[in-house]
Design a protein around this motif. Structure first.
Motif, PDB file in Angstrom:
ATOM      1  N   VAL A 126       0.864  -1.180   0.000  1.00  0.00           N
ATOM      2  CA  VAL A 126       0.000   0.000   0.000  1.00  0.00           C
ATOM      3  C   VAL A 126       0.900   1.230   0.000  1.00  0.00           C
ATOM      4  CG1 VAL A 126      -0.192   0.013   2.520  1.00  0.00           C
ATOM      5  CG2 VAL A 126      -1.899   1.204   1.140  1.00  0.00           C
ATOM      6  N   TYR A 127       0.526   2.236  -0.784  1.00  0.00           N
ATOM      7  CA  TYR A 127       1.355   3.434  -0.921  1.00  0.00           C
ATOM      8  C   TYR A 127       0.966   4.460   0.134  1.00  0.00           C
ATOM      9  CZ  TYR A 127       3.731   7.450  -3.002  1.00  0.00           C
ATOM     10  OH  TYR A 127       4.536   8.547  -3.222  1.00  0.00           O
ATOM     11  N   GLY A 128       1.982   5.022   0.818  1.00  0.00           N
ATOM     12  CA  GLY A 128       1.733   5.977   1.886  1.00  0.00           C
ATOM     13  C   GLY A 128       2.269   7.364   1.627  1.00  0.00           C
ATOM     14  N   GLY A 129       2.548   7.708   0.341  1.00  0.00           N
ATOM     15  CA  GLY A 129       3.062   9.036   0.020  1.00  0.00           C
ATOM     16  C   GLY A 129       4.404   9.296   0.678  1.00  0.00           C
ATOM     17  N   VAL A 130       4.560  10.492   1.255  1.00  0.00           N
ATOM     18  CA  VAL A 130       5.799  10.836   1.960  1.00  0.00           C
ATOM     19  C   VAL A 130       5.622  10.722   3.466  1.00  0.00           C
ATOM     20  CG1 VAL A 130       6.671  12.343   0.139  1.00  0.00           C
ATOM     21  CG2 VAL A 130       5.216  13.297   1.953  1.00  0.00           C
ATOM     22  N   GLY A 131       4.419  10.261   3.889  1.00  0.00           N
ATOM     23  CA  GLY A 131       4.188  10.061   5.311  1.00  0.00           C
ATOM     24  C   GLY A 131       3.649  11.268   6.032  1.00  0.00           C
TER      25      GLY A 131
END
Length: 725
Positions: free
Chosen positions: A318-323
């Motif tokens: 799952v992708y979490g961007g830059v957090g």
């Protein structure tokens, strides 16, 4: 007027560090190089300028003093004729997981029996670092003393309360732990010299002062697991290292952790006489993400402070961007984030709170990277991958069908660590690092226990320990003999295709401890640094001394490298050396430049005796290369006049013209020229600018242009100019 701060990042990944200017009322420190006896200069300063404080006198590895005072008072130093030069205070930092594996691996022994009969007994080793925990049960017996140049006392204990440190204790354990864990040389006499304070930072004042103390204490060996980013051989700390070696101390220095690009070795690892150490891997099991359908394999680089990656089944991505935003639907999945904006520890905290099973952070620029999280604060594994692999993982995470990956564990050994800094060195165009040792996943002592760390900081003390074994075996050997034994017997590493790695990546290769302790042949120099070739100098020769230190005669012969158009080698004919006999030979190279590309050329010369081969690395630069043309840039309000600004930078070679232009970062329109210089000789360049020349505050792109003959080189660098009144 408080300060002007300018921080530059060169596109070649060489950092051009700035510094913060203190207020006029604040005290600053300068390292002063003097002509003559520095003790006499100290006396003159104390008599003529009583408001200045002489913090240290350097009369051993550097000829000068460190002076502290307010800018207005420092300006009066110009009255003293013996002062040759002033140097700003550079910041140095530690270079950052299984001693139980790396030591037996290097010693080529099993755990039950030590096969090498030497343990470093009677050899004095100084660890110049963050101090060391001499109360640790594995270090207490071998600890013999030291000095703290931060607190100016004889108690070099690690920082325990304010920004606690562990680095020096870890380094000392690799060298000479003797308890539950065993170092390379478990019977050495350990001395600690605290030159890096809370948080692991110190200055050139502290580093040189610590070297002075260590040399005066008659250390046989000094370990320096620290450095900065200036790739030049003549900065004060590098000069001090070479002087210490001349005075009889073997100095081992970590190469740095800013690889894998060329020209990333920084001072003092650039010192010609240092033993500069890069990092390789001991036997490890590396986790690799597998997507068999896509035929994709992605190696995972554990972040320092992370728990081990132990996943043993298939997991969804799952992708979490830059957090920086909440992550939806992360429960039981592997979160993928992009590097940047949010610190690694905060990214990991968000992933863990979201229910993730693990976190992968991918680079925001080409290549791999080494990261770290706060130790013990995160309970899920956190790893790093390259930008290319991370973008692929991000794409897969968008699909519920293809966004699944398995983990396999691959055995790896004798691989070059991607973070290990590469050479060569500017100005003298020489090969660095000199040698490799394990620096990945090294477990060693820290205050209160043990911990895994990685970096060339961990590789260097392996070599310092081996140097102690050699010194015990050969008490009369000088630093040059010890370095020659280490380099002559090293084993070059190869890539997956069986081709030798480049000399600028590995120097002579991985240390071979049994052979280094009792070498058959000693080859000095072992590295063939031909320097720069051009049409005026098409031929060069290097004189090499070869000594037979075995008990039998040795017939020596050379093999021509694979033929390359434009290179003609002149190698000696075969000859025989009797036991203890030496012979001086010449290795010549004739370059026909029209058949070769400009730039770095490197490779290997094969030398052999009946039962052993030796690969000698060579390096030369034809005309020019892509090395950084300017380093160590600093600009700030003058210590002596608040209406002017001092600047300083380093040129590795002469330049016809140097210009710095400022551009608007949004429109890329030219704003103004900051300064322009002509006919600059190589070395440290100093000057000053007026307030008017500095101009208005703001964010800019600084384009530094260096011109030489018909060539010019430009570097686009983000710049923030803050001029506070």
């Amino acid at each position: 007027m408080r300060f002007l701060y300018l921080l530059l990042f060169c596109v070649t990944l060489t950092i051009l560090p700035g510094f913060e200017q203190p207020e006029d009322k604040e005290e600053v420190t300068r390292i002063i190089e003097v002509d003559g006896d520095p003790h006499f200069v100290k006396r003159d300063i104390e008599r003529m300028l009583p408001r200045l404080e002489v913090m240290a006198v350097y009369d051993t590895v550097f000829n000068g003093i460190a002076v502290k005072g307010k800018p207005a008072h420092l300006s009066k130093l110009s009255k003293i004729e013996a002062i040759v030069n002033q140097h700003p205070v550079q910041t140095y930092r530690t270079m950052d997981e299984n001693l139980n594996e790396s030591v037996p691996f290097l010693l080529q022994e099993n755990r039950e029996k030590r096969t090498i009969p030497f343990t470093g007994k009677g050899v004095k080793v100084g660890v110049i670092d963050t101090g060391l925990d001499y109360t640790h049960p594995d270090l207490a017996a071998n600890y013999k003393g030291g000095f703290d140049v931060f607190d100016f006392d004889d108690d070099p204990m690690e920082s325990i309360e304010e920004n606690p440190t562990i680095h020096g204790t870890h380094v000392a354990g690799v060298i000479g732990a003797n308890g539950r864990m065993k170092g390379i040389a478990p019977d050495v006499e350990l001395y600690g010299y605290r030159a890096l304070g809370p948080g692991g930072f110190g200055t050139s004042v502290h580093v040189i002062a610590a070297m002075e103390e260590a040399v005066k204490d008659n250390m046989d060996i000094i370990n320096l697991s620290l450095g900065n980013d200036v790739n030049g051989p003549d900065w004060p700390t590098s000069v001090a290292v070479d002087k210490a070696v001349e005075l009889g101390t073997t100095v081992v220095v970590a190469a740095g952790n800013t690889g894998p690009d060329d020209w990333t070795v920084g001072s003092p690892a650039t010192a010609s006489k240092a033993i500069t150490v890069g990092a390789s891997t001991p036997p490890l099991k590396i986790p690799v993400l597998i997507d068999r359908f896509a035929k994709k394999e992605i190696p995972l680089i554990p972040m320092m402070g992370s728990t081990d990656w132990k996943l043993d089944k298939r997991y969804q991505l799952v992708y979490g961007g830059v957090g920086d935003e909440p992550i939806d639907n992360a429960q039981g999945k592997i979160v993928v984030m992009k590097r940047g904006i949010v610190p690694f520890t905060e990214k990991a905290e968000l992933a863990e709170k979201s229910g993730a099973i693990a976190l992968i952070v991918y680079n925001n620029e080409a290549g791999e990277f080494q990261g770290a999280i706060d130790d013990g604060s995160i309970n899920i594994p956190v790893v790093a991958v390259s930008e290319e692999d991370g973008e692929w993982l991000k794409q897969q995470s968008d699909s519920s069908k293809t966004g699944w990956v398995d983990t396999e564990y691959v055995d790896i050994v004798d691989s070059l660590a991607p973070f290990s800094s590469r050479g060569p060195v500017t100005a003298n165009w020489s090969i660095k690092p000199d040698i490799l040792a394990p620096g990945v996943s090294i477990n060693s002592t820290i205050p209160g226990g043990y911990q895994k760390l990685q970096g060339t900081s961990m590789a260097a003390p392996h070599i310092a320990g081996v140097a102690a074994l050699i010194k015990e075996a050969h008490p009369d050997w000088q630093p040059k003999d010890i370095k020659t034994a280490l380099l002559s017997t090293a084993t070059p590493l190869k890539n997956k295709e069986g081709k030798l790695l480049a000399p600028t990546e590995q120097g002579m290769g991985k240390v071979n401890v049994p052979s280094a302790v009792q070498p058959k042949l000693q080859i000095d120099p072992s590295q063939l640094n031909f320097g720069r070739f051009n049409s005026s100098y098409p031929k060069k020769k290097i004189r090499v001394q070869i000594k037979n230190t075995s008990k039998s005669s040795q017939k020596v012969h050379f093999s021509l490298p694979k033929k390359k158009h434009g290179l003609i080698w002149d190698l000696p004919k075969a000859f025989t050396l009797e036991p203890d006999q030496s012979k001086s030979i010449e290795i010549g190279l004739n370059v026909t430049s029209v058949f070769l590309d400009k730039g770095l050329h490197q490779g290997w010369i094969r030398m052999a005796v009946p039962d052993q081969t030796f690969d000698l690395p060579y390096l030369f630069m034809l005309e020019t290369s892509d090395y950084p043309r300017a380093m160590g840039f600093e600009i700030a309000v003058s210590d002596f006049d608040s209406s002017t600004y001092d600047y300083q930078f380093y040129l590795p070679e002469d330049a016809d013209n140097v210009k710095v232009d400022l551009y608007n970062p949004d429109s890329l329109m030219h704003e103004r020229t900051l300064f322009e210089l002509s006919d600059q000789q190589k070395g440290v360049i100093e000057g000053e600018l007026s307030s008017h020349e500095i101009g208005k505050d703001g964010s800019y792109i600084a384009v530094i242009t260096v011109e030489n003959e018909d060539n010019h080189y430009s570097y686009g660098i983000p710049v923030e100019i803050n001029n506070f009144h």
